[in-house]
Scaffold this motif. Sequence first.
Motif, PDB file in Angstrom:
ATOM      1  N   SER A   1      -4.989 -10.384   4.236  1.00  0.00           N
ATOM      2  CA  SER A   1      -4.036  -9.493   4.900  1.00  0.00           C
ATOM      3  C   SER A   1      -3.218 -10.211   5.960  1.00  0.00           C
ATOM      4  CB  SER A   1      -4.786  -8.333   5.564  1.00  0.00           C
ATOM      5  OG  SER A   1      -5.480  -7.568   4.612  1.00  0.00           O
TER       6      SER A   1
ATOM      7  N   ASP B   1      -1.332  -3.099   7.863  1.00  0.00           N
ATOM      8  CA  ASP B   1      -1.489  -1.761   7.291  1.00  0.00           C
ATOM      9  C   ASP B   1      -0.879  -0.672   8.171  1.00  0.00           C
ATOM     10  OD1 ASP B   1      -3.425  -2.187   9.272  1.00  0.00           O
ATOM     11  OD2 ASP B   1      -4.796  -0.732   8.379  1.00  0.00           O
ATOM     12  N   ARG B   2      -0.385  -1.033   9.345  1.00  0.00           N
ATOM     13  CA  ARG B   2       0.160  -0.037  10.266  1.00  0.00           C
ATOM     14  C   ARG B   2       1.612  -0.310  10.647  1.00  0.00           C
ATOM     15  NH1 ARG B   2      -5.188  -0.886  11.445  1.00  0.00           N
ATOM     16  NH2 ARG B   2      -6.439   0.905  12.076  1.00  0.00           N
TER      17      ARG B   2
ATOM     18  N   TRP C   1      -0.138  -5.062  12.821  1.00  0.00           N
ATOM     19  CA  TRP C   1      -1.160  -4.950  11.784  1.00  0.00           C
ATOM     20  C   TRP C   1      -0.507  -4.662  10.449  1.00  0.00           C
ATOM     21  CZ3 TRP C   1      -5.508  -6.748  13.604  1.00  0.00           C
ATOM     22  CH2 TRP C   1      -5.742  -6.671  14.978  1.00  0.00           C
TER      23      TRP C   1
ATOM     24  N   LEU D   1      -9.504  -4.255   6.623  1.00  0.00           N
ATOM     25  CA  LEU D   1      -8.514  -5.052   5.906  1.00  0.00           C
ATOM     26  C   LEU D   1      -9.298  -6.095   5.123  1.00  0.00           C
ATOM     27  CD1 LEU D   1      -5.788  -5.588   8.668  1.00  0.00           C
ATOM     28  CD2 LEU D   1      -5.585  -4.170   6.619  1.00  0.00           C
TER      29      LEU D   1
ATOM     30  N   GLY E   1       0.071  -2.966  -2.773  1.00  0.00           N
ATOM     31  CA  GLY E   1      -0.055  -2.600  -1.366  1.00  0.00           C
ATOM     32  C   GLY E   1       1.198  -2.759  -0.547  1.00  0.00           C
TER      33      GLY E   1
ATOM     34  N   ARG F   1      -6.051  -1.345  -3.229  1.00  0.00           N
ATOM     35  CA  ARG F   1      -5.100  -0.955  -2.196  1.00  0.00           C
ATOM     36  C   ARG F   1      -4.280  -2.132  -1.701  1.00  0.00           C
ATOM     37  NH1 ARG F   1      -6.600   1.260   3.825  1.00  0.00           N
ATOM     38  NH2 ARG F   1      -6.921  -0.932   4.110  1.00  0.00           N
ATOM     39  N   ILE F   2      -4.897  -3.301  -1.571  1.00  0.00           N
ATOM     40  CA  ILE F   2      -4.251  -4.448  -0.929  1.00  0.00           C
ATOM     41  C   ILE F   2      -3.967  -5.590  -1.894  1.00  0.00           C
ATOM     42  CG2 ILE F   2      -4.542  -6.199   0.882  1.00  0.00           C
ATOM     43  CD1 ILE F   2      -6.242  -4.198   2.409  1.00  0.00           C
TER      44      ILE F   2
ATOM     45  N   ASN G   1     -10.435   3.264   7.615  1.00  0.00           N
ATOM     46  CA  ASN G   1      -9.186   2.963   8.310  1.00  0.00           C
ATOM     47  C   ASN G   1      -9.291   1.748   9.223  1.00  0.00           C
ATOM     48  OD1 ASN G   1      -7.750   5.195   7.204  1.00  0.00           O
ATOM     49  ND2 ASN G   1      -8.876   6.529   8.592  1.00  0.00           N
TER      50      ASN G   1
END
Length: 202
Positions: free
Chosen positions: A10, A66-67, A64, A42, A182, A4-5, A39
């Motif tokens: 991150s 991822d957000r 963040w 990271l 990602g 995913r990343i 969720n």
Amino acid sequence: MFDRIGEYCSFCERKINSSLAVEHVLSKHHHPTLERDWNNFLLACVNCNSTKGHANVQLTDYFWPDRDNTARAVLHGAAGIVKPAPGLNPADAKRAQSTIVLVGLDKLPHKKPRRSDRRWQHRKEAWEVAQVARARIAQNDTPHMRDLTVALALEKGHWSIWMTVFADDRDMRQRLIAAFTGTATACFDAATQPVPRAGGAL
């Protein structure tokens, strides 16, 4: 998480071949029910993870990766300096600075970070390598040279630095957006400029 990343921190964005830790965005110390919540995860390097520690954060006080569209909020610039991106409103500039401090991206040699904390040095080196790559493309602009540059960026990490160095090269920015696992393509317009995410988040 790697799928995913990618194998990058991150927060500081350096490539980590070992000692990459699962980072709990909301600390499991303060939020034990989120310890195994996908969720809430990271990936982070040891330095970013340990600097953040068990801070009891409020999600809305920080950006963040991822957000939020952190490409709009945080600038990774020359000499390894990380700072709030220009043009932010005062509230978002404060959130960006809080994010930088939370994981210690403001630590520079004159501020005496631990000797084991080489994040600033890695950012500085990535900036210098990206500058050399840009100069080589200027001398020999071929698809092969551009492919080699993307491969070098993937090996070095620090996606935001490469995006900054190639700020005026739409093709290279498109290649970097596509290459780094990602990266949310919806965070960029057709000219590869950061845009607000759905719902108005940065």
